[in-house]
Design a protein around this motif. Structure first.
Motif, PDB file in Angstrom:
ATOM      1  N   VAL A  77      41.284  34.212  41.996  1.00 62.41           N
ATOM      2  CA  VAL A  77      40.400  33.531  41.289  1.00 62.41           C
ATOM      3  C   VAL A  77      39.019  33.159  42.127  1.00 62.41           C
ATOM      4  O   VAL A  77      38.005  32.409  41.507  1.00 62.41           O
ATOM      5  CB  VAL A  77      40.737  32.224  40.660  1.00 62.41           C
ATOM      6  CG1 VAL A  77      42.013  32.543  40.032  1.00 62.41           C
ATOM      7  CG2 VAL A  77      40.939  31.221  41.850  1.00 62.41           C
ATOM      8  N   GLN A  98      42.986  26.762  38.595  1.00 53.15           N
ATOM      9  CA  GLN A  98      41.516  26.749  38.141  1.00 53.15           C
ATOM     10  C   GLN A  98      41.594  25.271  37.389  1.00 53.15           C
ATOM     11  O   GLN A  98      40.282  24.748  37.205  1.00 53.15           O
ATOM     12  CB  GLN A  98      41.256  27.931  36.776  1.00 53.15           C
ATOM     13  CG  GLN A  98      41.056  29.079  37.556  1.00 53.15           C
ATOM     14  CD  GLN A  98      40.730  30.173  36.437  1.00 53.15           C
ATOM     15  OE1 GLN A  98      40.127  29.947  35.538  1.00 53.15           O
ATOM     16  NE2 GLN A  98      41.528  31.235  36.504  1.00 53.15           N
ATOM     17  N   GLU A 112      35.801  33.658  40.234  1.00 54.14           N
ATOM     18  CA  GLU A 112      35.462  32.533  39.369  1.00 54.14           C
ATOM     19  C   GLU A 112      34.971  31.312  39.851  1.00 54.14           C
ATOM     20  O   GLU A 112      34.082  30.406  39.361  1.00 54.14           O
ATOM     21  CB  GLU A 112      36.788  32.199  38.641  1.00 54.14           C
ATOM     22  CG  GLU A 112      36.881  30.943  37.368  1.00 54.14           C
ATOM     23  CD  GLU A 112      36.062  31.729  36.308  1.00 54.14           C
ATOM     24  OE1 GLU A 112      35.352  31.024  35.661  1.00 54.14           O
ATOM     25  OE2 GLU A 112      36.220  32.955  36.206  1.00 54.14           O
ATOM     26  N   GLU A 168      43.300  38.749  38.647  1.00 58.07           N
ATOM     27  CA  GLU A 168      44.476  38.288  38.452  1.00 58.07           C
ATOM     28  C   GLU A 168      45.177  38.977  37.449  1.00 58.07           C
ATOM     29  O   GLU A 168      46.356  39.169  37.275  1.00 58.07           O
ATOM     30  CB  GLU A 168      44.495  36.822  38.350  1.00 58.07           C
ATOM     31  CG  GLU A 168      43.838  36.243  37.270  1.00 58.07           C
ATOM     32  CD  GLU A 168      42.425  35.534  37.717  1.00 58.07           C
ATOM     33  OE1 GLU A 168      42.006  34.552  37.302  1.00 58.07           O
ATOM     34  OE2 GLU A 168      41.791  36.359  38.554  1.00 58.07           O
ATOM     35  N   ASN A 185      39.574  29.825  31.428  1.00 57.58           N
ATOM     36  CA  ASN A 185      40.916  29.139  31.423  1.00 57.58           C
ATOM     37  C   ASN A 185      41.315  29.642  29.994  1.00 57.58           C
ATOM     38  O   ASN A 185      42.468  29.855  29.895  1.00 57.58           O
ATOM     39  CB  ASN A 185      40.759  27.659  31.400  1.00 57.58           C
ATOM     40  CG  ASN A 185      40.896  27.109  32.744  1.00 57.58           C
ATOM     41  OD1 ASN A 185      41.992  26.780  33.214  1.00 57.58           O
ATOM     42  ND2 ASN A 185      39.582  27.094  33.366  1.00 57.58           N
ATOM     43  N   GLU A 240      38.106  37.105  35.867  1.00 58.55           N
ATOM     44  CA  GLU A 240      39.425  37.055  35.812  1.00 58.55           C
ATOM     45  C   GLU A 240      40.254  38.232  35.982  1.00 58.55           C
ATOM     46  O   GLU A 240      41.438  38.387  36.144  1.00 58.55           O
ATOM     47  CB  GLU A 240      39.849  36.606  34.259  1.00 58.55           C
ATOM     48  CG  GLU A 240      39.387  34.940  34.238  1.00 58.55           C
ATOM     49  CD  GLU A 240      40.229  33.810  34.748  1.00 58.55           C
ATOM     50  OE1 GLU A 240      41.450  34.318  35.437  1.00 58.55           O
ATOM     51  OE2 GLU A 240      39.671  33.000  35.055  1.00 58.55           O
ATOM     52  N   SER A 263      47.407  30.889  38.723  1.00 60.36           N
ATOM     53  CA  SER A 263      45.761  30.912  38.409  1.00 60.36           C
ATOM     54  C   SER A 263      45.540  29.753  37.728  1.00 60.36           C
ATOM     55  O   SER A 263      44.347  29.227  37.951  1.00 60.36           O
ATOM     56  CB  SER A 263      45.540  32.235  37.931  1.00 60.36           C
ATOM     57  OG  SER A 263      45.986  33.317  38.611  1.00 60.36           O
ATOM     58  N   LEU A 302      42.688  33.101  30.039  1.00 57.77           N
ATOM     59  CA  LEU A 302      43.714  33.435  30.962  1.00 57.77           C
ATOM     60  C   LEU A 302      45.256  33.190  30.123  1.00 57.77           C
ATOM     61  O   LEU A 302      46.115  33.863  30.374  1.00 57.77           O
ATOM     62  CB  LEU A 302      43.717  32.508  32.091  1.00 57.77           C
ATOM     63  CG  LEU A 302      44.479  32.858  33.406  1.00 57.77           C
ATOM     64  CD1 LEU A 302      44.422  33.936  34.083  1.00 57.77           C
ATOM     65  CD2 LEU A 302      44.567  31.556  34.327  1.00 57.77           C
TER      66      LEU A 302
END
Length: 433
Positions: free
Chosen positions: A83, A311, A86, A284, A126, A281, A307, A129
């Protein structure tokens, strides 16, 4: 794992070779070295190939590391490295927002102003993900199991061991606190202390887990079969190299995608919220798919869950710190109405995500609901007017929260057990990840 380490697998140099061009171009741009100015489409391919190569290195390093440390801690380290892009994107916007605040005495909102973009990338990442990544894991794992004609794991669901209650419990704690953020006018240093403390406790808890003999194949077996000193050198080196590659390439990969979108007339806020996070992202997500394709669905979900914890704790906690340093003030990052709604939707989705994992399984049906609700918010943000999208956000937030509360109520015994297992139960009683 065999006692005699096999010959070096060809996959390792191939993965390394795929990263060379992108790493050089990215590093050259940062360091001011000569490099060609490539069209966005070609840049996407080159930087994308480098990120894929780095993802392979990360997955092998995380697997081999399990010889010396617990699987949960190894996956957490993988998640931190994965990450990094990010962090890079979010903190750049946050730093720029702080400079705007320092110059103007307030934070201008709307449009492509960094004050508006500071949280857009984080909230979008987020939700991608959970709403896209978790269902993707179920899909890839199901296809892999079907092709292998395997009864374990079962197609259409991903099960995980009780030790993953650690990630779930700390994500739950962070989520409950995050539900207060939409009620605030700013993201403050107090919030930073809380979120960073949650992450620190999570990392400390994982560090207590004992290592367990892993089942390794390919590159991971080759690295894991080496003497301890050499093995640890390889693992640390692979983590470090992958981190450098990701830092060198991820932002350029995202910028290339955003540039392509802008050329097509797409709104910058939407690009920052959806396209850039999807790019950042990607490490991951790729690692998770690699695990799922190798019938390691539990580790695949663990990667994305770790992850998410990372985050939703450390990254969120870092944002007000960077803003304060940039703005030269202890004032928090101002939140306008739109940002508060984005935080509400993200926190509500996180609460629902925690609730559906209380049974230690992510079913195909639950994954479908996650993806469906995510698809609605994604489509609404693109095709609807800002006012209409605002109402969709409010309604979806309510749906997430109601569904989560129903699950938590019906599974109240699972809720208590999950938090107890995740926070205090000795790992010896939980079993391996």
């Amino acid at each position: 794992m065999s006692q005699d380490a096999p010959k070096r697998p060809v996959q390792l140099p191939l993965a390394a070779a795929a990263t060379v061009a992108g790493t050089y171009l990215g590093a050259a741009d940062y360091l001011g070295l000569p490099h060609p100015d490539l069209p966005a489409a070609i840049a996407v391919l080159i930087f994308g190939a480098a990120i894929i190569g780095a993802a392979f290195l990360l997955s092998w390093a995380a697997e081999a590391a399990q010889v010396d440390i617990s699987a949960g801690l190894a996956i957490a380290l993988l998640a931190i490295v994965a990450v990094l892009p990010e962090y890079a994107v979010d903190l750049v916007f946050t730093y720029q927002a702080g400079q705007v605040f320092a110059e103007q005495g307030h934070c201008v909102t709307g449009g492509g102003n960094p004050c508006s973009l500071a949280l857009a990338n984080m909230t979008g990442a987020n939700r991608i993900l959970v709403g896209f990544g978790w269902p993707l894991v179920v899909l890839v794992a199901s296809v892999a199991a079907a092709r292998a004609r395997s009864d374990n794991p079962r197609p259409g669901r991903v099960e995980f061991k009780p030790a993953m209650s650690v990630e779930l419990a700390y994500l739950g704690v962070a989520t409950v606190y995050s539900l207060t953020l939409p009620l605030r006018s700013s993201l403050t240093l107090i919030d930073a202390v809380v979120f960073v403390a949650i992450f620190a406790l999570y990392a400390w808890r994982l560090a207590q887990a004992p290592p367990d003999k892993p089942e390794l194949i390919g590159v991971a077996e080759w690295v894991g079969g080496k003497p301890r000193k050499s093995r640890r050198g390889y693992v640390i080196g692979m983590f470090a190299v992958a981190g450098v590659i990701i830092l060198a390439c991820a932002e350029h990969f995202a910028e290339s995608l955003v540039s392509t979108g802008e050329q097509l007339g797409v709104d910058k806020f939407l690009l920052v919220q959806w396209v850039a996070p999807l790019a950042s992202e990607s490490p991951e997500l790729i690692v998770a798919c690699l695990y799922a394709a190798r019938l390691k669905a539990s580790q695949s979900l663990a990667t994305l869950l770790s992850s998410k914890v990372n985050q939703w704790t450390l990254l969120v906690g870092t944002i007000p710190i960077v803003f304060a340093l940039s703005a030269g003030t202890f004032s928090g990052l101002p939140l306008d109405g739109h940002q508060r709604l984005e935080l509400l939707l993200t926190a509500a989705q996180s609460l629902f995500a925690v609730s559906i994992l209380l049974d230690h399984v992510l079913t195909g049906a639950a994954a479908g609901v996650l993806f469906g609700l995510f698809g609605i918010q994604f489509a609404a943000s693109i095709v609807l007017s800002p006012e209409a999208n605002r109402w969709v956000t409010i309604v979806l937030s309510g749906v997430y929260i109601v569904l989560a509360l129903l699950r938590l109520t019906l599974r109240y015994r699972h809720t208590g057990r999950t938090f107890k297992d995740g926070i205090v139960t000795p790992f010896e009683k939980l079993g391996k990840v």
